[in-house]
Design an enzyme around this catalytic site. Sequence first.
Site, PDB file in Angstrom:
ATOM      1  N   SER A   1       9.853   7.181   1.404  1.00  0.00           N
ATOM      2  CA  SER A   1       9.782   6.642   0.045  1.00  0.00           C
ATOM      3  C   SER A   1       9.225   7.646  -0.957  1.00  0.00           C
ATOM      4  O   SER A   1       8.333   8.442  -0.635  1.00  0.00           O
ATOM      5  CB  SER A   1       8.869   5.413   0.080  1.00  0.00           C
ATOM      6  OG  SER A   1       8.436   5.095  -1.217  1.00  0.00           O
TER       7      SER A   1
ATOM      8  N   GLU B   1       7.212   6.905  -3.067  1.00  0.00           N
ATOM      9  CA  GLU B   1       5.777   6.590  -3.231  1.00  0.00           C
ATOM     10  C   GLU B   1       4.909   7.666  -2.569  1.00  0.00           C
ATOM     11  O   GLU B   1       3.740   7.818  -2.904  1.00  0.00           O
ATOM     12  CB  GLU B   1       5.463   5.244  -2.583  1.00  0.00           C
ATOM     13  CG  GLU B   1       5.535   4.048  -3.499  1.00  0.00           C
ATOM     14  CD  GLU B   1       4.446   4.006  -4.563  1.00  0.00           C
ATOM     15  OE1 GLU B   1       3.260   4.044  -4.214  1.00  0.00           O
ATOM     16  OE2 GLU B   1       4.796   3.938  -5.746  1.00  0.00           O
TER      17      GLU B   1
ATOM     18  N   TYR C   1       0.197   1.759   1.097  1.00  0.00           N
ATOM     19  CA  TYR C   1       1.633   1.805   1.429  1.00  0.00           C
ATOM     20  C   TYR C   1       2.121   3.256   1.457  1.00  0.00           C
ATOM     21  O   TYR C   1       2.783   3.686   2.399  1.00  0.00           O
ATOM     22  CB  TYR C   1       2.421   0.987   0.392  1.00  0.00           C
ATOM     23  CG  TYR C   1       3.921   1.193   0.466  1.00  0.00           C
ATOM     24  CD1 TYR C   1       4.709   0.425   1.315  1.00  0.00           C
ATOM     25  CD2 TYR C   1       4.557   2.168  -0.311  1.00  0.00           C
ATOM     26  CE1 TYR C   1       6.080   0.615   1.389  1.00  0.00           C
ATOM     27  CE2 TYR C   1       5.924   2.363  -0.238  1.00  0.00           C
ATOM     28  CZ  TYR C   1       6.677   1.583   0.612  1.00  0.00           C
ATOM     29  OH  TYR C   1       8.037   1.789   0.683  1.00  0.00           O
TER      30      TYR C   1
HETATM   31  O1  G4F Z   1       8.660  -2.765  -8.745  1.00  0.00           O
HETATM   32  P1  G4F Z   1       7.401  -2.220  -8.201  1.00  0.00           P
HETATM   33  O2  G4F Z   1       6.518  -3.177  -7.507  1.00  0.00           O
HETATM   34  O3  G4F Z   1       7.838  -1.002  -7.273  1.00  0.00           O
HETATM   35  P2  G4F Z   1       7.063   0.296  -6.739  1.00  0.00           P
HETATM   36  O4  G4F Z   1       5.605   0.056  -6.646  1.00  0.00           O
HETATM   37  O5  G4F Z   1       7.510   1.459  -7.556  1.00  0.00           O
HETATM   38  O6  G4F Z   1       7.628   0.419  -5.257  1.00  0.00           O
HETATM   39  C1  G4F Z   1       9.000   0.286  -4.940  1.00  0.00           C
HETATM   40  O7  G4F Z   1       9.606   1.560  -4.913  1.00  0.00           O
HETATM   41  C2  G4F Z   1       9.126   2.436  -3.882  1.00  0.00           C
HETATM   42  C3  G4F Z   1       9.894   3.749  -4.009  1.00  0.00           C
HETATM   43  O8  G4F Z   1       9.217   4.574  -4.915  1.00  0.00           O
HETATM   44  C4  G4F Z   1       9.318   1.806  -2.525  1.00  0.00           C
HETATM   45  F1  G4F Z   1       8.872   2.637  -1.553  1.00  0.00           F
HETATM   46  C5  G4F Z   1       8.568   0.477  -2.482  1.00  0.00           C
HETATM   47  O9  G4F Z   1       8.788  -0.163  -1.235  1.00  0.00           O
HETATM   48  C6  G4F Z   1       9.112  -0.411  -3.582  1.00  0.00           C
HETATM   49  O10 G4F Z   1      10.471  -0.662  -3.316  1.00  0.00           O
HETATM   50  O11 G4F Z   1       6.540  -1.542  -9.371  1.00  0.00           O
HETATM   51  C7  G4F Z   1       7.094  -0.570 -10.209  1.00  0.00           C
HETATM   52  C8  G4F Z   1       6.122  -0.260 -11.354  1.00  0.00           C
HETATM   53  C9  G4F Z   1       4.679   0.037 -10.940  1.00  0.00           C
HETATM   54  O12 G4F Z   1       4.238   1.143 -11.689  1.00  0.00           O
HETATM   55  C10 G4F Z   1       3.902  -1.192 -11.355  1.00  0.00           C
HETATM   56  O13 G4F Z   1       2.531  -0.935 -11.703  1.00  0.00           O
HETATM   57  O14 G4F Z   1       6.030  -1.417 -12.196  1.00  0.00           O
HETATM   58  C11 G4F Z   1       4.686  -1.603 -12.576  1.00  0.00           C
HETATM   59  N1  G4F Z   1       4.489  -3.022 -12.944  1.00  0.00           N
HETATM   60  C12 G4F Z   1       4.070  -3.461 -14.166  1.00  0.00           C
HETATM   61  N2  G4F Z   1       3.972  -4.789 -14.155  1.00  0.00           N
HETATM   62  C13 G4F Z   1       4.684  -4.079 -12.148  1.00  0.00           C
HETATM   63  C14 G4F Z   1       4.356  -5.204 -12.912  1.00  0.00           C
HETATM   64  N3  G4F Z   1       5.103  -4.168 -10.868  1.00  0.00           N
HETATM   65  C15 G4F Z   1       5.221  -5.415 -10.332  1.00  0.00           C
HETATM   66  N4  G4F Z   1       5.660  -5.524  -9.054  1.00  0.00           N
HETATM   67  N5  G4F Z   1       4.882  -6.557 -11.044  1.00  0.00           N
HETATM   68  C16 G4F Z   1       4.448  -6.500 -12.331  1.00  0.00           C
HETATM   69  O15 G4F Z   1       4.155  -7.528 -12.949  1.00  0.00           O
END
Ligand code: G4F
Length: 332
Positions: free
Chosen positions: A127, A129, A151
């Site tokens: 990933s 990440e 993670y």
């Molecule tokens: O959609 P996210 O939860 O994805 P994240 O953390 O980037 O991880 C995903 O991508 C990775 C690959 O880089 C994978 F390995 C992993 O398994 C997964 O598929 O969050 C994306 C961004 C973050 O910066 C988070 O802080 O969105 C920001 N965010 C802002 N508000 C939020 C929110 N994320 C989530 N989930 N929920 C919110 O309300």
Amino acid sequence: MPRAFITGVTGQDGQHMAEFLHSKGYEVFGMVKGQNNPKEQIIREEFPYVNIVPGDLADLPSLVKALEVAQPDEVYNLAAISFVALSWNQAELTANLTGTGVLRMLEAVRMVGGQTDNKIRFYQASSSEMFGKVRQIPQDELTPFHPRSPYGCAKVFGHDITVNYRESYGLWACSGILFNHEGPRRGIEFVTRKVTNAAARIKLGVQDELVLGNLDAKRDWGYAGDYVKAMWMMLQQDEPDDFVIATGETHTIEELVELAFDVAGVSNWRSYVRQDPKFFRPAEVDLLIGDSTKAREKLGWVPEVDFAGLVRMMVENDLRLESRKARRDLTD
Ligand code: G4F
């Protein structure tokens, strides 16, 4: 008929992978964990060609048995605790499944046929990440890792142990370092789907607010359907190697919200969005943007869906689903 074994078949990538491999003429085996796993029914109904095999990344004997049943040519290790935010609350479990689970899977491959002449080919879902606090922009296969979450740390272990088993035992094992990949099958806990679903519901008048965390983080978002194709292409190479898979474009969460509301036909998105500290992370990955030149040149892989196309696909899907639900609620 080639045979493929997928861990995490109930997840977004597992479903796309099963569909893709079936279209290529594979006999597909999908590992499902737990007793009465509610997602097993989805696989039985929507992907009836998948042979379901019980197994759990926390349990090596179950992995060995599953591989003995499937006798695969290719193994796609897509199972993990994949929600980054959860990994701070369940750090040990994340290390055990997302990290050490890879080691168990590699051991199972080694035991069941990784070293015979007819080697099992192994794909590890690494990933972006792992890049975390990025040391280089854009990130490629040689960019050092600096994970920012339990993670991310577990994924670094999974990645490194895959390289190590390739180098130590000659396993045919490779890793795809995939940047964020999304689509209509994405879980609602991830930001893309949370936003597209809220935009649709607000448009339909069944939701009046969207509560988010950090709007400034930047992600390189692609379409999951394009990315599973890259995984398969990696396993068709003469020699195992690791590849970054990304679009090379990055956007903030704010840009995602603005576009999703625009596609849904909701003006003035700011009036619906509120930020809540509970959605901020203890350590954030501020910027991800991948350089997939190696995959483009060696595999011939190119993403077909761009950011605008992805957001449109997801919003339109959520509008369809949510209007169907609203109609059902009216007739109940
Ligand atoms: O959609 P996210 O939860 O994805 P994240 O953390 O980037 O991880 C995903 O991508 C990775 C690959 O880089 C994978 F390995 C992993 O398994 C997964 O598929 O969050 C994306 C961004 C973050 O910066 C988070 O802080 O969105 C920001 N965010 C802002 N508000 C939020 C929110 N994320 C989530 N989930 N929920 C919110 O309300």
